[in-house]
Design a protein around this motif. Sequence first.
Motif, PDB file in Angstrom:
ATOM      1  N   SER A   1       0.877  -1.347   0.024  1.00 50.88           N
ATOM      2  CA  SER A   1       0.057   0.137  -0.141  1.00 50.88           C
ATOM      3  C   SER A   1       0.663   1.218   0.028  1.00 50.88           C
ATOM      4  O   SER A   1       0.581   2.420  -0.666  1.00 50.88           O
ATOM      5  CB  SER A   1      -0.875   0.000   1.173  1.00 50.88           C
TER       6      SER A   1
ATOM      7  N   ARG B   1       1.628   4.431  -2.934  1.00 50.70           N
ATOM      8  CA  ARG B   1       1.479   5.899  -2.683  1.00 50.70           C
ATOM      9  C   ARG B   1       2.541   6.579  -2.774  1.00 50.70           C
ATOM     10  O   ARG B   1       2.942   7.913  -3.076  1.00 50.70           O
ATOM     11  CB  ARG B   1       0.843   5.909  -1.369  1.00 50.70           C
TER      12      ARG B   1
ATOM     13  N   THR C   1      -5.482  -1.433  -6.102  1.00 53.58           N
ATOM     14  CA  THR C   1      -4.714  -0.140  -5.452  1.00 53.58           C
ATOM     15  C   THR C   1      -4.542   0.794  -6.758  1.00 53.58           C
ATOM     16  O   THR C   1      -4.627   1.979  -6.579  1.00 53.58           O
ATOM     17  CB  THR C   1      -3.954  -0.588  -4.371  1.00 53.58           C
TER      18      THR C   1
ATOM     19  N   SER D   1     -13.485   1.452   2.224  1.00 53.65           N
ATOM     20  CA  SER D   1     -12.594   1.309   1.501  1.00 53.65           C
ATOM     21  C   SER D   1     -11.412   2.475   1.374  1.00 53.65           C
ATOM     22  O   SER D   1     -11.643   3.644   1.076  1.00 53.65           O
ATOM     23  CB  SER D   1     -13.086   1.031   0.205  1.00 53.65           C
ATOM     24  N   ALA D   2      -9.938   1.904   1.678  1.00 52.56           N
ATOM     25  CA  ALA D   2      -8.950   2.930   1.704  1.00 52.56           C
ATOM     26  C   ALA D   2      -8.668   3.317   0.388  1.00 52.56           C
ATOM     27  O   ALA D   2      -8.282   4.315   0.026  1.00 52.56           O
ATOM     28  CB  ALA D   2      -7.802   2.202   2.413  1.00 52.56           C
ATOM     29  N   GLN D   3      -9.035   2.221  -0.541  1.00 49.45           N
ATOM     30  CA  GLN D   3      -8.566   2.600  -2.047  1.00 49.45           C
ATOM     31  C   GLN D   3      -9.575   3.837  -2.496  1.00 49.45           C
ATOM     32  O   GLN D   3      -9.259   4.678  -3.126  1.00 49.45           O
ATOM     33  CB  GLN D   3      -8.941   1.572  -2.947  1.00 49.45           C
TER      34      GLN D   3
ATOM     35  N   ARG E   1      -7.489   1.768   6.361  1.00 52.41           N
ATOM     36  CA  ARG E   1      -5.896   2.069   6.685  1.00 52.41           C
ATOM     37  C   ARG E   1      -5.615   3.693   6.397  1.00 52.41           C
ATOM     38  O   ARG E   1      -6.294   4.193   5.300  1.00 52.41           O
ATOM     39  CB  ARG E   1      -5.037   1.160   5.672  1.00 52.41           C
TER      40      ARG E   1
ATOM     41  N   ILE F   1      -8.507  -7.108   6.269  1.00 50.44           N
ATOM     42  CA  ILE F   1      -8.994  -7.819   5.188  1.00 50.44           C
ATOM     43  C   ILE F   1      -8.235  -8.817   4.318  1.00 50.44           C
ATOM     44  O   ILE F   1      -8.665  -9.695   4.016  1.00 50.44           O
ATOM     45  CB  ILE F   1      -9.892  -6.580   4.381  1.00 50.44           C
ATOM     46  N   ASP F   2      -7.247  -8.167   4.063  1.00 53.29           N
ATOM     47  CA  ASP F   2      -6.085  -8.915   3.370  1.00 53.29           C
ATOM     48  C   ASP F   2      -5.507 -10.245   4.110  1.00 53.29           C
ATOM     49  O   ASP F   2      -4.879 -10.929   3.488  1.00 53.29           O
ATOM     50  CB  ASP F   2      -5.082  -8.210   2.753  1.00 53.29           C
TER      51      ASP F   2
ATOM     52  N   LYS G   1     -12.241  -9.211  -4.193  1.00 49.85           N
ATOM     53  CA  LYS G   1     -10.752  -9.189  -4.135  1.00 49.85           C
ATOM     54  C   LYS G   1     -10.317  -9.856  -5.515  1.00 49.85           C
ATOM     55  O   LYS G   1     -10.911 -10.120  -6.465  1.00 49.85           O
ATOM     56  CB  LYS G   1     -10.161  -9.554  -2.975  1.00 49.85           C
TER      57      LYS G   1
HETATM   58  C1  S3P Z   1      -5.490  -1.261  -0.117  1.00 46.63           C
HETATM   59  C2  S3P Z   1      -6.680  -1.041   0.436  1.00 46.63           C
HETATM   60  C3  S3P Z   1      -7.467  -2.630   0.760  1.00 46.63           C
HETATM   61  C4  S3P Z   1      -6.709  -3.793   0.498  1.00 46.63           C
HETATM   62  C5  S3P Z   1      -5.717  -3.654  -0.718  1.00 46.63           C
HETATM   63  C6  S3P Z   1      -4.871  -2.521  -0.483  1.00 46.63           C
HETATM   64  C7  S3P Z   1      -4.897  -0.048  -0.102  1.00 46.63           C
HETATM   65  O1  S3P Z   1      -8.626  -2.625  -0.264  1.00 46.63           O
HETATM   66  O2  S3P Z   1      -7.721  -4.746   0.478  1.00 46.63           O
HETATM   67  O3  S3P Z   1      -5.045  -4.838  -0.698  1.00 46.63           O
HETATM   68  O4  S3P Z   1      -3.559   0.379  -0.459  1.00 46.63           O
HETATM   69  O5  S3P Z   1      -5.576   1.197  -0.138  1.00 46.63           O
HETATM   70  P1  S3P Z   1      -9.990  -1.811  -0.212  1.00 46.63           P
HETATM   71  O6  S3P Z   1      -9.805  -0.142  -0.312  1.00 46.63           O
HETATM   72  O7  S3P Z   1     -10.613  -2.158  -1.409  1.00 46.63           O
HETATM   73  O8  S3P Z   1     -10.597  -2.321   0.993  1.00 46.63           O
END
Ligand code: S3P
Length: 450
Positions: free
Chosen positions: A23, A27, A101, A174-176, A201, A320-321, A348
Motif C-alpha cells: 500500500s 502511494r 490499488t 475502502s482505503a482505495q 488504513r 481484510i487482506d 478481491k
Molecule cells: C488497499 C486497501 C484495501 C486492501 C488492498 C490495499 C490500499 O482494499 O484490500 O490490498 O492500499 O488502499 P479496499 O480499499 O478495497 O478495502
Amino acid sequence: MSEFRVKAISKLHAEFSVPGDKSMSHRAAILGGLSNGTCTIRNFLPSEDCINTLNAMNALGASYEVLDELESYGPINLRIHGQSMKLSAPAAPIDCGNAGTGMRLLAGLLAGQSFSTELFGDASLSSRPMGRITIPLGQMGAHIETRGEKPGCAPLLIHAAKLHPITYDMPVASAQVKSAVLLAGLFADGETTVIQPAETRDHTERMMASFGMTTRRAGNAISIDGGQVPQACDFTVPGDISSAAFWLVAAAAIPGSRLLIKDVGLNPTRTAILKVLGRMGAHMSEIVHESDGEPIGNIELHGASLTGTTIFIDEVPNLIDEIPVIAVAAALAQGRTIIRNAKELRVKESDRISTVVNHLRAMGAEVDEFEDGMEIEGGKPLHAAVIDSHGDHRIAMAFAIAGLFAEGETVIKNTDCVNTSYPGFAHHLDAILHERSQAADFTLPTVSRA
Ligand code: S3P
C-alpha cells in the motif's frame, strides 16, 4: 507456470524481514511523482503491482532511476523526479496489471487532468468493481467510461475534466476509494471530504503529511484542500505486515516456535492480525518506533496451541487482506472461528470466500460458507491437496502455509501471482521448509545500479 510443493514442518525458529509494504509503495510512487523535486524512496516493494504504478507515473512524466534492485524483480531503492503536480499525457494506455490499488488511486489522480488516459489491467482486475470510484469521481465532475465486458469494470477511459470538491459518504469501508477521492481532491478548488463507514488504513493521510501536505480528520471524516503540492522528501517503506502475516500464522500454530520479523509496518490500522493471533493464544511482543510518519518495529512471536476466535466487525477492514491466512490459522486451532461481515472478500483478486472455503475443505477442514464470510470448526487434521491459486497471490501464500501443517505433499499451482505482492516468498518458504534459521538463509539478493 510455477508451483510450490510443501510438506509439514515440525519447528520454526527464524529472524528476517519481509519486503516493503505494498500500500505504501503505491502511494510513495504517486506522491513522489507529484512532488516538487526529487525524492529517494527506500525499500520500495519491487512487486509487479507497484512497478506498474511506478511505470504509470513515468508514463505521466515522472521519471525514476533505480539505485538498487532485488535481483530478477525490480527497484527497491530509487529516485523519482516529481512533476510539481503537472502531469503530461501518456503516449499509450496504462497497464495496472493485477492491482486494484494502482488502478483506483491512479483513476483519482487522473480524473481532473487536461488530457484523457486509459487504464487497463489483467482478467482479474477487469472483473473487479470500479463503480465505487467512478461514482464519487463522477460527482466531482469527472467523466470516466467503464469499457469492460463486465458492466462497471475496467478498462477505464478517463476523459479530461475540471473537478469540483464534494463531501462523499462512502458506502463501503475502502482505503482505495478514500484515497482516490483525496487524490482527485488535490485537483479541485476547495475542500473535499470523504466520510468512512469504518476506519480504513490511513497511509495516504500519513504520507501526505510526510510530503508536507495537510489533511484534516474529524471522527471518520477526512478532508483535503485542493491545490496543495507535495514537498519532495525521502521516504523509507516499512516491511509489509500483510506479507509477515503468513509467517506469523505459521509460527503461531507451532508450539515452541520463535519468529522475529524485523522493521515491519505497525500502523494501528493494519495490526488487527496481531490482536487476532493473540486472542488465539500466540505470545507476542512488539518494539515500535516512528519512521517517516509511520509506526514501524519488530514483532517477536512464540507459538502455542491455538484456539478459535470471533473476528469483530470493526476489525474486518483492518485485516481484510489477512483473512485467507487467518482462516488457515482457524483450521489449525481448537474450536470455532467466526469470520462474518466480510463480503468485500468476494471482490478481491479472487472470490476469497469461495476459494478459501473450497481449498480448506479439500484439505480436510470443516467450514461453513456464508455470503459474508465463513465459520471454521478447527482442529481436524489437514491432509495434502492440489490447490489452484486462481491467480490470487494471497490464496497461493495462505495455502502454502496450510501445507506446512498437512500430512503429505501439498501442491500449490499457478503461483506466479505471488510476485504481485511478495517477490522472494518462494525463497523464504524454502528456508522455512528446510527449517533453516540463519539470517543469511532469508536474505534476498540485491544488485546495485547506482
Ligand atoms: C488497499 C486497501 C484495501 C486492501 C488492498 C490495499 C490500499 O482494499 O484490500 O490490498 O492500499 O488502499 P479496499 O480499499 O478495497 O478495502
